[in-house]
Design a protein around this motif. Structure first.
Motif, PDB file in Angstrom:
ATOM      1  N   ASN A 100     -38.600  70.373  -3.190  1.00  0.00           N
ATOM      2  CA  ASN A 100     -37.170  70.702  -3.150  1.00  0.00           C
ATOM      3  C   ASN A 100     -36.830  71.295  -1.773  1.00  0.00           C
ATOM      4  O   ASN A 100     -37.370  72.325  -1.400  1.00  0.00           O
ATOM      5  N   PRO A 101     -35.937  70.629  -1.011  1.00  0.00           N
ATOM      6  CA  PRO A 101     -35.709  71.095   0.365  1.00  0.00           C
ATOM      7  C   PRO A 101     -35.138  72.505   0.440  1.00  0.00           C
ATOM      8  O   PRO A 101     -35.292  73.170   1.464  1.00  0.00           O
ATOM      9  N   VAL A 102     -34.451  72.952  -0.615  1.00  0.00           N
ATOM     10  CA  VAL A 102     -33.903  74.314  -0.577  1.00  0.00           C
ATOM     11  C   VAL A 102     -35.011  75.334  -0.762  1.00  0.00           C
ATOM     12  O   VAL A 102     -35.146  76.279   0.031  1.00  0.00           O
ATOM     13  N   THR A 103     -35.860  75.161  -1.779  1.00  0.00           N
ATOM     14  CA  THR A 103     -36.916  76.158  -2.007  1.00  0.00           C
ATOM     15  C   THR A 103     -38.034  76.038  -0.974  1.00  0.00           C
ATOM     16  O   THR A 103     -38.750  77.001  -0.741  1.00  0.00           O
ATOM     17  N   ALA A 104     -38.172  74.862  -0.354  1.00  0.00           N
ATOM     18  CA  ALA A 104     -39.236  74.692   0.642  1.00  0.00           C
ATOM     19  C   ALA A 104     -39.078  75.652   1.814  1.00  0.00           C
ATOM     20  O   ALA A 104     -40.048  75.955   2.508  1.00  0.00           O
ATOM     21  N   THR A 105     -37.836  76.140   2.026  1.00  0.00           N
ATOM     22  CA  THR A 105     -37.634  77.063   3.150  1.00  0.00           C
ATOM     23  C   THR A 105     -38.013  78.502   2.807  1.00  0.00           C
ATOM     24  O   THR A 105     -38.052  79.347   3.686  1.00  0.00           O
TER      25      THR A 105
END
Lengths: 341, 290
Positions: B244-249
């Motif tokens: 998930n690109p949001v949680t990956a950060t």
């Protein structure tokens, strides 16, 4: 007409921009726009004059807006537009005001594919499974509905769709009943009620591309669709190859529905209600109906999705609950009007 | 012996000799109280029993993987059915409590699982968990074993080194589009409190809740508790967070600040205290400072 469409497009863009600034995270509208300007600007050039502002967002905030909300906004608009188009076309082709991707069993076929995958734990293959299920269900519906002479009667199509949809939902119920353990049924439930919560850029762009391509094709068939609304005999007398055209057009809507369902889950009522509402405003003619329905569907799903993630924050509702809550009364009103006239 | 659970009163003239349990939490309670030899059937296991109960569980017959049918339960002629969820003893589950009681079969539901507003615990605490152990002990005629178990678990709980680093945590139970997480009043909150973690969904007055990914990212938890279930492993959730690109950060994802808890330990019962010890040790090993 052109003016009305432009006005609708402006409304849609405005709602999309507004949705981008709404959310749980404490990010101001100004920050979102500065950050948008930063990204656009940095993407186009590296100007010497320094008129590109620094990104005011932290890395996480930037991901929230541009990897979370933005693809979600695009996906909601694309899915809403696509479902409304599919509903409008299916209603014309089957001459049944109740027709939408649900009624022809397409959504339920997609659900079967998805639920099997979710329960078996192969999450990566979910879009593929949903898509295969959707197409398989439509083929089954059309095969069941096809008469000996190859004709596809509206009534038989709808009855076949109901049978396929019922069988599909029985399979889904069985799988949930039989094999969901612990809290795994919640994930299935979220999916069955539709959610754009996990939308990523690849998914959003898939939905957007599919809706644009199939939508453009369908809009080009407006005259043919108009002919269908007068009945098969009239359509044939107007030079339409009735059976073949109906198969091709229904196939196109199944393809689009399968893709949309694989992105967003089974979102109900958009395909059913939006074309009816639009018909009341712009009439039956498809060259008007389809573009307006697409823009209206996009705006409708964008608004309901934004509500689904804002109304009860930090909780999130599956958007299908809201589309049904809004859609059912609208449909009831439409039915009463029809009865009265 | 009379006990009231979820508003239904049940009476046993003598300690039960034939017990059926539904859900891991109920089965493990009976095993931990040393009454495993009186179990004539267990159902709805959420996972394997923990190592310290494995020996006691070897000869226990498994009645069903999920909710057993009414007939299958009655055929065993139990004198007590002990269920972990209220829904296990409904028309959709093994059968309704009134029906069983009419046939002389006592029923008991884990009080922390009661759904009715009058019976549902305001907020789950270890005192309530220990109360259930004591009450189950009375029902089973194993008061002494229950008293010993409670004393043992109290001592273990007191010996846990509670983190005072002020760390925040997300209790990630399931879900990909919308994560389903431990909220403010259930077993996850109780366990996190005892470990010294501040629950990022603690404001939600529910046992578990759906929470948007944006809310997760905004909270930016210091650590993430992954629930490990056979149907949805901790490894799978870790992959979801990374994809998930949001949680990956999130720093917690990038630096793999994960704690893992087995699913059956996340419902009220004898495994909550061991889960606290386990999570506190994992947290210490991570060596996170906010």
């Amino acid at each position: 007409m052109g003016l009305a469409l432009s006005a609708l497009a402006v409304v849609l863009a405005g709602v999309a921009g507004w949705a981008l600034t709404l959310g749980q995270a404490d990010i101001s509208t100004a920050q979102v726009w500065t950050s948008a300007w930063h990204h656009l600007c940095a993407g186009v050039s590296t100007p010497a004059g320094g008129w590109c502002p620094a990104n005011p967002l932290s890395e996480i905030q930037d991901a929230i807006v541009w990897s979370g909300r933005a693809p979600r906004v695009v996906a909601a608009a694309a899915v809403g537009a696509g479902l409304a188009l599919c509903g409008g076309v299916m209603q014309a082709l089957t001459r049944n005001p109740l027709a939408d991707p649900y009624l022809l069993g397409v959504s339920s076929g997609a659900s079967v594919g998805a639920v099997l995958v979710l329960v078996l734990g192969l999450a990566a293959a979910l879009p593929v499974a949903a898509f295969v299920g959707a197409v398989a269900a439509l083929v089954l519906t059309l095969a069941l509905a096809t008469g000996r002479g190859g004709g596809l009667s509206p009534v038989r199509t709808v009855l076949a769709g109901v049978a396929v949809a019922q069988a599909g939902s029985a399979v889904v119920s069985f799988v949930i009943f039989w094999s969901s353990t612990g809290d795994s049924y919640r994930e299935i439930l979220t999916w069955l009620m539709g959610s754009l919560g996990g939308a990523t850029w690849p998914e959003a762009l898939t939905a957007l591309g599919a809706t644009a391509v199939v939508g453009t094709y369908l809009a080009g068939q407006a005259r043919t669709l108009d002919a269908f609304t007068f009945g098969d005999v009239s359509a044939a007398s107007l030079g339409v190859a009735v059976t073949r055209t109906r198969w091709v057009l229904l196939g196109a809507t199944a393809l689009l529905t399968g893709l949309l369902v694989s992105v967003a889950g089974a979102i109900g009522f958009v395909g059913l209600v939006v074309p009816h509402a639009v018909r009341l405003l712009v009439g039956e003619r498809h060259h008007r109906l389809l573009p307006v329905a697409a823009l209206a569907g996009a705006t409708f799903l964008l608004l309901t999705d934004t509500a689904s993630r804002s109304l009860f924050e930090p909780r999130e509702l599956p958007v299908g609950i809201l589309t049904a809550v809004v859609g059912a009364p609208v449909f009831a009103v439409l039915l009463r009007r029809r009865a009265a006239s | 012996m009379t006990a009231t659970s979820c508003g239904v009163e049940t009476t046993l003239e003598a300690p039960p000799e034939r017990i059926v349990t539904i859900k891991s939490s109920a089965t493990e309670m009976v095993l931990a109280l040393g009454a495993g030899n009186r179990l004539v059937g267990t159902a709805f296991a959420d996972g394997p029993v923990p190592a310290d109960l494995a020996a006691a569980a070897t000869d226990v017959p498994v009645l069903a993987e999920k909710n057993p049918s009414t007939e299958a339960v009655l055929e065993l002629e139990p004198d007590l059915i002990y269920a972990g969820w209220e829904s296990n003893l409904s028309a959709d589950g093994a059968g309704e409590r009134a029906m069983f009681q009419g046939l002389g079969v006592a029923t008991y539901v884990s009080p922390s699982a009661c759904k009715g507003p009058a019976y549902r615990p305001e907020k789950l605490t270890f005192d309530l968990v220990f109360d259930e152990i004591a009450e189950a002990g009375r029902l089973l005629g194993a008061d002494e074993a229950a008293a010993d178990l409670v004393a043992e678990q109290r001592a273990e709980l007191d010996s846990v080194v509670r983190s005072d680093a002020g760390l925040t945590a997300l209790w990630y139970s399931s879900g990909e589009d919308v994560p389903y997480v431990g909220a403010g009043i259930g077993a996850p909150q109780m366990i996190m409190d005892a470990v010294g973690l501040e629950n990022v969904a603690g404001e939600v007055k529910d046992t578990w809740t759906s929470l948007g990914w944006e809310a997760v990212a905004e909270a930016n938890p210091d650590v993430i508790v992954l629930v490990d279930a056979t149907w949805n492993t901790a490894e799978h959730k870790r992959a979801t967070l990374e994809r998930n690109p949001v949680t990956a950060t999130l720093p917690a994802v990038q630096e793999e600040r994960y704690l893992v808890v087995p699913f059956p330990a996340t419902e009220a019962g004898v495994r909550n205290v061991p889960a606290v010890t386990d999570l506190a040790e994992q947290l210490a090993e991570l060596g996170v400072t906010p």
